[in-house]
Design a protein around this motif. Sequence first.
Motif, PDB file in Angstrom:
ATOM      1  N   VAL A  30       0.828  -1.205   0.000  1.00 45.31           N
ATOM      2  CA  VAL A  30       0.000   0.000   0.000  1.00 45.31           C
ATOM      3  C   VAL A  30       0.859   1.250   0.000  1.00 45.31           C
ATOM      4  O   VAL A  30       0.544   2.250  -0.617  1.00 45.31           O
ATOM      5  CB  VAL A  30      -0.936   0.000   1.243  1.00 45.31           C
ATOM      6  N   LYS A  31       1.984   1.178   0.672  1.00 44.79           N
ATOM      7  CA  LYS A  31       2.848   2.346   0.810  1.00 44.79           C
ATOM      8  C   LYS A  31       3.706   2.599  -0.426  1.00 44.79           C
ATOM      9  O   LYS A  31       4.364   3.621  -0.535  1.00 44.79           O
ATOM     10  CB  LYS A  31       3.747   2.176   2.038  1.00 44.79           C
ATOM     11  N   ILE A  32       3.732   1.659  -1.361  1.00 42.62           N
ATOM     12  CA  ILE A  32       4.616   1.786  -2.521  1.00 42.62           C
ATOM     13  C   ILE A  32       4.242   2.964  -3.403  1.00 42.62           C
ATOM     14  O   ILE A  32       5.086   3.726  -3.835  1.00 42.62           O
ATOM     15  CB  ILE A  32       4.632   0.471  -3.331  1.00 42.62           C
ATOM     16  N   GLY A  33       2.958   3.133  -3.676  1.00 41.28           N
ATOM     17  CA  GLY A  33       2.593   4.195  -4.605  1.00 41.28           C
ATOM     18  C   GLY A  33       1.122   4.195  -4.928  1.00 41.28           C
ATOM     19  O   GLY A  33       0.293   3.944  -4.072  1.00 41.28           O
ATOM     20  N   ASN A  34       0.801   4.455  -6.219  1.00 35.14           N
ATOM     21  CA  ASN A  34      -0.573   4.710  -6.613  1.00 35.14           C
ATOM     22  C   ASN A  34      -1.319   3.474  -7.100  1.00 35.14           C
ATOM     23  O   ASN A  34      -2.483   3.576  -7.482  1.00 35.14           O
ATOM     24  CB  ASN A  34      -0.595   5.764  -7.730  1.00 35.14           C
ATOM     25  N   THR A  35      -0.684   2.296  -7.097  1.00 36.59           N
ATOM     26  CA  THR A  35      -1.321   1.119  -7.689  1.00 36.59           C
ATOM     27  C   THR A  35      -2.664   0.830  -7.052  1.00 36.59           C
ATOM     28  O   THR A  35      -3.683   0.691  -7.742  1.00 36.59           O
ATOM     29  CB  THR A  35      -0.409  -0.117  -7.546  1.00 36.59           C
ATOM     30  N   TYR A  36      -2.698   0.745  -5.740  1.00 39.73           N
ATOM     31  CA  TYR A  36      -3.945   0.387  -5.074  1.00 39.73           C
ATOM     32  C   TYR A  36      -4.923   1.553  -5.014  1.00 39.73           C
ATOM     33  O   TYR A  36      -6.122   1.358  -4.956  1.00 39.73           O
ATOM     34  CB  TYR A  36      -3.653  -0.184  -3.690  1.00 39.73           C
ATOM     35  N   TYR A  38      -5.326   3.551  -7.525  1.00 39.54           N
ATOM     36  CA  TYR A  38      -5.968   3.443  -8.844  1.00 39.54           C
ATOM     37  C   TYR A  38      -6.989   2.315  -8.854  1.00 39.54           C
ATOM     38  O   TYR A  38      -8.114   2.475  -9.340  1.00 39.54           O
ATOM     39  CB  TYR A  38      -4.895   3.207  -9.910  1.00 39.54           C
ATOM     40  N   LEU A  39      -6.624   1.154  -8.299  1.00 37.72           N
ATOM     41  CA  LEU A  39      -7.549   0.031  -8.260  1.00 37.72           C
ATOM     42  C   LEU A  39      -8.799   0.371  -7.455  1.00 37.72           C
ATOM     43  O   LEU A  39      -9.922   0.009  -7.831  1.00 37.72           O
ATOM     44  CB  LEU A  39      -6.865  -1.199  -7.658  1.00 37.72           C
ATOM     45  N   ALA A  40      -8.603   1.043  -6.323  1.00 45.54           N
ATOM     46  CA  ALA A  40      -9.749   1.437  -5.497  1.00 45.54           C
ATOM     47  C   ALA A  40     -10.686   2.341  -6.285  1.00 45.54           C
ATOM     48  O   ALA A  40     -11.910   2.149  -6.291  1.00 45.54           O
ATOM     49  CB  ALA A  40      -9.266   2.134  -4.227  1.00 45.54           C
ATOM     50  N   LEU A  41     -10.133   3.335  -6.967  1.00 44.62           N
ATOM     51  CA  LEU A  41     -10.939   4.283  -7.734  1.00 44.62           C
ATOM     52  C   LEU A  41     -11.687   3.585  -8.861  1.00 44.62           C
ATOM     53  O   LEU A  41     -12.893   3.816  -9.073  1.00 44.62           O
ATOM     54  CB  LEU A  41     -10.032   5.371  -8.295  1.00 44.62           C
ATOM     55  N   ILE A  42     -10.984   2.716  -9.582  1.00 45.30           N
ATOM     56  CA  ILE A  42     -11.602   2.005 -10.697  1.00 45.30           C
ATOM     57  C   ILE A  42     -12.768   1.144 -10.206  1.00 45.30           C
ATOM     58  O   ILE A  42     -13.840   1.094 -10.814  1.00 45.30           O
ATOM     59  CB  ILE A  42     -10.559   1.128 -11.436  1.00 45.30           C
ATOM     60  N   ASN A  43     -12.559   0.458  -9.083  1.00 45.59           N
ATOM     61  CA  ASN A  43     -13.615  -0.409  -8.569  1.00 45.59           C
ATOM     62  C   ASN A  43     -14.822   0.381  -8.077  1.00 45.59           C
ATOM     63  O   ASN A  43     -15.968  -0.040  -8.251  1.00 45.59           O
ATOM     64  CB  ASN A  43     -13.069  -1.289  -7.437  1.00 45.59           C
ATOM     65  N   ILE A  44     -14.592   1.530  -7.475  1.00 50.25           N
ATOM     66  CA  ILE A  44     -15.703   2.372  -7.027  1.00 50.25           C
ATOM     67  C   ILE A  44     -16.552   2.805  -8.223  1.00 50.25           C
ATOM     68  O   ILE A  44     -17.782   2.734  -8.194  1.00 50.25           O
ATOM     69  CB  ILE A  44     -15.165   3.595  -6.268  1.00 50.25           C
ATOM     70  N   LEU A  45     -15.903   3.237  -9.298  1.00 48.14           N
ATOM     71  CA  LEU A  45     -16.635   3.676 -10.484  1.00 48.14           C
ATOM     72  C   LEU A  45     -17.308   2.500 -11.184  1.00 48.14           C
ATOM     73  O   LEU A  45     -18.440   2.612 -11.672  1.00 48.14           O
ATOM     74  CB  LEU A  45     -15.689   4.398 -11.441  1.00 48.14           C
ATOM     75  N   PHE A 467      -5.685   4.398   3.869  1.00 46.94           N
ATOM     76  CA  PHE A 467      -5.879   5.844   3.931  1.00 46.94           C
ATOM     77  C   PHE A 467      -4.625   6.584   4.400  1.00 46.94           C
ATOM     78  O   PHE A 467      -4.638   7.803   4.544  1.00 46.94           O
ATOM     79  CB  PHE A 467      -7.079   6.169   4.837  1.00 46.94           C
ATOM     80  N   ASP A 468      -3.539   5.824   4.638  1.00 47.09           N
ATOM     81  CA  ASP A 468      -2.253   6.477   4.876  1.00 47.09           C
ATOM     82  C   ASP A 468      -1.768   7.159   3.605  1.00 47.09           C
ATOM     83  O   ASP A 468      -0.948   8.071   3.652  1.00 47.09           O
ATOM     84  CB  ASP A 468      -1.197   5.455   5.321  1.00 47.09           C
ATOM     85  N   ASN A 469      -2.268   6.676   2.477  1.00 48.96           N
ATOM     86  CA  ASN A 469      -1.869   7.215   1.176  1.00 48.96           C
ATOM     87  C   ASN A 469      -2.747   8.435   0.859  1.00 48.96           C
ATOM     88  O   ASN A 469      -3.927   8.301   0.533  1.00 48.96           O
ATOM     89  CB  ASN A 469      -2.047   6.121   0.116  1.00 48.96           C
ATOM     90  N   SER A 470      -2.200   9.627   0.970  1.00 54.64           N
ATOM     91  CA  SER A 470      -2.981  10.848   0.741  1.00 54.64           C
ATOM     92  C   SER A 470      -3.488  10.941  -0.693  1.00 54.64           C
ATOM     93  O   SER A 470      -4.453  11.649  -0.977  1.00 54.64           O
ATOM     94  CB  SER A 470      -2.144  12.084   1.074  1.00 54.64           C
ATOM     95  N   ASP A 471      -2.827  10.216  -1.605  1.00 53.74           N
ATOM     96  CA  ASP A 471      -3.250  10.253  -3.001  1.00 53.74           C
ATOM     97  C   ASP A 471      -4.668   9.711  -3.163  1.00 53.74           C
ATOM     98  O   ASP A 471      -5.416  10.151  -4.028  1.00 53.74           O
ATOM     99  CB  ASP A 471      -2.279   9.442  -3.862  1.00 53.74           C
ATOM    100  N   LEU A 472      -5.056   8.762  -2.312  1.00 56.74           N
ATOM    101  CA  LEU A 472      -6.413   8.216  -2.390  1.00 56.74           C
ATOM    102  C   LEU A 472      -7.441   9.307  -2.084  1.00 56.74           C
ATOM    103  O   LEU A 472      -8.458   9.426  -2.774  1.00 56.74           O
ATOM    104  CB  LEU A 472      -6.577   7.047  -1.422  1.00 56.74           C
ATOM    105  N   LEU A 473      -7.188  10.101  -1.053  1.00 51.15           N
ATOM    106  CA  LEU A 473      -8.115  11.177  -0.712  1.00 51.15           C
ATOM    107  C   LEU A 473      -8.200  12.205  -1.843  1.00 51.15           C
ATOM    108  O   LEU A 473      -9.282  12.714  -2.153  1.00 51.15           O
ATOM    109  CB  LEU A 473      -7.690  11.848   0.587  1.00 51.15           C
ATOM    110  N   ASP A 474      -7.066  12.488  -2.461  1.00 51.34           N
ATOM    111  CA  ASP A 474      -7.073  13.426  -3.595  1.00 51.34           C
ATOM    112  C   ASP A 474      -7.923  12.882  -4.741  1.00 51.34           C
ATOM    113  O   ASP A 474      -8.679  13.625  -5.382  1.00 51.34           O
ATOM    114  CB  ASP A 474      -5.647  13.681  -4.088  1.00 51.34           C
TER     115      ASP A 474
END
Length: 558
Positions: A30-36, A38-45, A467-474
């Motif tokens: 999860v801490k690596i980057g945007n992979t998850y 992106y997956l979270a966003l795609i699945n929500i949509l 949710f440690d990844n601020s990119d998800l909130l953005d």
Amino acid sequence: MNLEKRYNTKGELIHIIINEDFSNIDNKKVKIGNTYTYLALINILKNRNIKDIDGFLKPSLSQLYDPFLLSDMDLAVSRTVEALKKKEHICIVGDYDVDGITACSILINFFQEIGAKVSYYIPKREDGYGLSLPAIKFANQKGAKLIITVDNGISSQDEIEFARMLGIDVIITDHHEPNTIPNAYAVVNPKMRNSKYPFRELAGVGVAFNFLLALRKTLRDRNFFTKEPNLANYLDLVSLGTLADVVPLVDVNRIFVKYGLSKSSKALDKLKAVSRISSNLSAYDVAYKIAPRINSAGRLADANLAIDLFTTTQEVKMLKIASWLDELNIKRKSLQQKILQEAKSMVGNAKYLDAIVVSGKWHRGVIGIVAGNLARFYRKPSIVISEDNYLCVGSGRSVESINLFDVIKRNENLIDKFGGHKLAVGLTLKKEYIDPFRDAVNKEVANLKVNTQNQLKVDLACGMELFDNSDLLDKLRELEPFGAGHEEPIFFVRNAVLKDIQKKTYHNLLLFDFNGRLKSFVAYETDNLAINERYSVAFYITFNKTYSNFTIRDIFKE
């Protein structure tokens, strides 16, 4: 997709439908980057059946459909062009809610900009809803030869015949469900069978805006304009009416709202000032600050106040009206709370009811809000009726799984008049029919029991480390605005220890420990919670300018 059946802390059995489960994702990954992210966003949509992800995240006015695909739009435009050429007087008939007020205002502003003869009529709440005989008499006194309705008219058969007798043509622009089709000159409605418009769920102001798009194009092609109105300037009002009418915030509605919230007229600036809003509007601002103030005019006084706010050019008058609306809204909240408490005391044990139908000698201006509060609180369709000695007025709000309009329609033998759509209805009925109506609605909803079980649809089950990844909130911010048909994504996190409960003025703060991660959540109910007990938490995230709130949707004992 997974299904879990759990009892929440209220003791209700909830069917939790989990669309995607990321609970077992490795913390390090999860801490690596945007992979998850992106997956979270795609699945929500994906869970929302949104296929054009780029188009959804970056909506454009170029994505709007051809307005002439709406039923009878060609007839409506040609008759209006004829009226403009002949310099006939045009009367706009609106409604007293935000949708009707904004739809009426954009038509008034357009016709005034091009120098047309125009007047408008907004009924008082006690006069009833829609195109009425007083409205037609008013138009006739003004010498109008054309009436254009906005956000009403689809159920006004007798009234339209009366207008025809007076030599007045009627163009209906409406979005409510057609019951029987009136004999109007034109009926512009995305729910008509002959409509080819790809999207059915426009608000009344959305239909009115499409009418202006079609009319402007025709007038432009005929070299009518000396100065062409910029319809983009009306999108702030289009967004207000769309949000306030709680139509699905997808497709063209999302485009209207996304663009409209970034715009602000001088009138809206005054309303924002009394609402203590200093930045661009959010959907939350409209729902809980702006729309209630606009609605307060029609609820407790005269909706013409709000029309004047959006159509005057005098800034001093704008500020004065905005201040009046703010004062009316304070009175409205007090009255609403009083009626809500009385209504709840009548309900008793809602466990044994399939629908809530309550009545009393209540101010009819706030019964719709009370019905909405009851529907959310009890999670059941709710109808609140304002009693009179003879003809009573009711307003209903529903839950997503029940089409309240259809329920009412199947019992129309008990009522005088009704209208609305799946989630909101208005009706009138005789006082002696209230009890039979209550029984009939409960029986009707009971027959739909298979569809009314308590369900919680979860977009994503996960660990709090996501949710440690601020990119998800953005990225989640890019999904805004949220509202009906596109609610805030629901997240589900298991096995949290409740460490603290802090009582605030309007809410509570719950502090949970998720395997060493401490996180505070906003909560409005804390019954049956115990410190140091383990719970699973369903929540959503709301965003303000500089911070985000994690808000509890439901809590389940582990």
